[in-house]
Design an enzyme around this catalytic site. Structure first.
Site, PDB file in Angstrom:
ATOM      1  N   GLY A 251       0.781  -1.230   0.000  1.00 23.45           N
ATOM      2  CA  GLY A 251       0.000   0.000   0.000  1.00 23.45           C
ATOM      3  C   GLY A 251       0.811   1.278   0.000  1.00 23.45           C
ATOM      4  O   GLY A 251       0.235   2.365  -0.004  1.00 23.45           O
TER       5      GLY A 251
ATOM      6  N   GLU B 258       4.465  -6.419   1.750  1.00 23.32           N
ATOM      7  CA  GLU B 258       3.987  -6.832   0.418  1.00 23.32           C
ATOM      8  C   GLU B 258       3.837  -5.639  -0.522  1.00 23.32           C
ATOM      9  O   GLU B 258       2.752  -5.387  -1.037  1.00 23.32           O
ATOM     10  CB  GLU B 258       2.610  -7.508   0.561  1.00 23.32           C
ATOM     11  CG  GLU B 258       2.563  -8.695   1.480  1.00 23.32           C
ATOM     12  CD  GLU B 258       1.130  -9.121   1.813  1.00 23.32           C
ATOM     13  OE1 GLU B 258       0.185  -8.325   1.606  1.00 23.32           O
ATOM     14  OE2 GLU B 258       0.946 -10.242   2.282  1.00 23.32           O
TER      15      GLU B 258
ATOM     16  N   GLY C 109       3.824  -3.393  -3.858  1.00 22.87           N
ATOM     17  CA  GLY C 109       3.734  -3.605  -5.306  1.00 22.87           C
ATOM     18  C   GLY C 109       3.958  -2.272  -5.991  1.00 22.87           C
ATOM     19  O   GLY C 109       4.996  -1.997  -6.579  1.00 22.87           O
TER      20      GLY C 109
ATOM     21  N   CYS D  23     -15.368   2.365 -27.563  1.00 23.67           N
ATOM     22  CA  CYS D  23     -16.705   2.949 -27.637  1.00 23.67           C
ATOM     23  C   CYS D  23     -17.315   3.167 -26.254  1.00 23.67           C
ATOM     24  O   CYS D  23     -18.342   2.566 -25.924  1.00 23.67           O
ATOM     25  CB  CYS D  23     -17.613   2.035 -28.442  1.00 23.67           C
ATOM     26  SG  CYS D  23     -16.811   1.466 -29.927  1.00 23.67           S
TER      27      CYS D  23
END
Ligand code: LLP
Length: 426
Positions: free
Chosen positions: A239, A273, A275, A355
């Site tokens: 985080g 952890e 990332g 679209c």
């Protein structure tokens, strides 16, 4: 901090002009800088060095096996959330003992694969999951090590979709129930519940929510120890922020300075952890302008990358700095930032060809005049970029390129039309 910089009017990734790669591999394309990736990994390692953490890079943020391999060689472990991610970690030569398997819903077959692989930790998120883990482990005659993910009920002050540490989310076990889960674990001989896990959200751009969450976890660990449970490890989750605009995120050292003193003398192995904080600034998405169009008062640059390549702006309203790859000397930004307004720039939106009105990469930006054929770079796209891409509108996924100094290599080729329909020939 990253190794993407403008020199003599054009953008370089380390020592390679981004244009050169775009011309060789086509667009859209993801380009990663090895030096940036390793720099951010080392920042976490060095920042938290005093507690010698096991850094389990969160594969979900950037999954290319070549990237994982680089991190594994630096000593990273990995946070996996599926059998597929475990497979990737193995392909990258990861040390299985440094793998944590997280997630609120693990399938039996995935649990089996993880047990057979000999992973280090299961992060357990509910009592029901503990019972199921016991059942699968017993069937295999194995004993596994697990950490209970607690929900510390702390507000990480981030997007609701990526808030995980508040009580009303589906994640973890609240502190009132957590003691019961430990008591229950006594009846689960094949699961050794001896750690706590938390992950409060992503990105968490202040240190205070970590201080609150870790403090709560440590108090609970004291209670558990008094009650006779052996607690060996605390996993503080990921985080940590990244710089999407200016330097808005605390550095790894800032987080560590707030968290590490809390952990002194607690006789705990520490896991983390991260990332985004490692991968985000290490990657950009490069697109080419297909057309410039005026509609009402608005000016649009329609590019060949879309929400299918980078969904963060559409999904979270996320801000990514975007700028032409070859703006010329007059428009070389000395810094990036949401507030950047250089003389002679024009306000425009950068949109893709899909679209949907939600298909935009950037809105209301003051950009140098662009024209058909110009390349545009979308920065801080290394985390939750390619991994969240799709083939919607039958758009083959972009290639990934890794730059190392003055050299570059394609680490994932562009998908072809055959890749689109291949699995349908059944
Ligand atoms: N650990 C757990 C249990 C997680 O759920 C996550 C991310 C991480 C670690 C890694 O968090 P990081 O250090 O990368 O912030 N797609 C969203 C982000 C989703 C995060 C999901 N969990 C985005 O693009 O912002």
């Amino acid at each position: 901090m990253d190794h993407f910089a403008y020199r003599q009017g054009e953008l370089y990734c380390e020592n390679v002009p981004v244009c050169q790669i775009a011309e060789a591999v086509g667009t859209p394309a993801y380009i990663y800088s090895k030096a940036t990736l390793l720099h951010h990994f080392r920042q976490v390692r060095d920042g938290f060095a005093e507690v010698n953490p096991t850094i389990c890079f969160s594969i979900k943020s950037c999954q290319n096996i070549h990237i994982l391999q680089l991190l594994a060689q630096e000593g990273a472990g990995f946070d996996v959330v599926s059998g597929g991610e475990l497979f990737r970690a193995r392909q990258a030569g990861a040390d299985m003992a440094r793998i944590v398997f997280a997630g609120v819903g693990k399938r039996d077959v995935e649990i089996e694969q993880a047990i057979k692989a000999g992973i280090g930790w299961f992060n357990v998120e509910s009592e029901a999951e503990l019972v199921n883990l016991q059942r699968v482990a017993a069937l295999l005659g194995a004993t596994v090590r697990a950490a209970l993910r607690i929900n510390p009920d702390v507000d990480p002050k981030t997007h609701t979709y990526t808030t995980t540490g508040k009580k009303e989310t589906k994640f973890g076990v609240d502190l009132e129930r957590a003691m019961n889960v430990f008591q229950e674990s006594v009846r689960q001989p094949n699961v050794r519940l001896c750690g706590l896990h938390l992950h409060i959200g992503s990105p968490v751009n202040t240190v205070q929510p970590y201080v609150e969450a870790v403090t709560k976890a440590l108090l609970f660990i004291d209670e558990l120890r008094v009650a006779g449970f052996q607690i060996e490890a605390l996993n503080i989750g990921g985080g940590f922020g990244a710089s999407y605009s200016t330097d808005e995120a605390p550095t790894a050292t800032d987080y560590a300075r707030a968290i590490v003193p809390l952990l002194h003398g607690k006789r705990l192995s520490i896991l983390t952890e991260p990332g985004r904080s490692i991968a985000a600034n290490a990657g950009i998405l490069v697109a080419q302008v297909l057309l410039v169009k005026q509609s009402g008062e608005r000016q649009f640059a329609i590019v060949d990358a879309a929400m299918t390549d980078l969904i963060r702006p559409a999904l979270y309203g996320a801000y990514h700095f975007a700028w032409p790859v070859r703006p010329g000397e007059d428009f070389c930004p000395e810094r990036r930032g949401a507030d950047l307004k250089l003389a002679g720039t024009v306000e425009m939106d950068i949109v893709g060809p899909v679209c949907e009105s939600g298909d935009f990469l950037a809105k209301g930006r003051h950009l140098p005049p662009v024209q058909r054929g110009d390349y545009m770079a979308v920065f801080t796209a290394g985390a939750y970029g390619f991994v969240m891409s799709s083939q919607y509108n039958s758009r083959p996924r972009a290639p990934e390129v890794l730059v190392d100094g003055a050299a570059y290599a394609i680490i994932r080729r562009r998908e072809t039309y055959e890749d689109l329909v291949g699995p349908e020939y059944v």
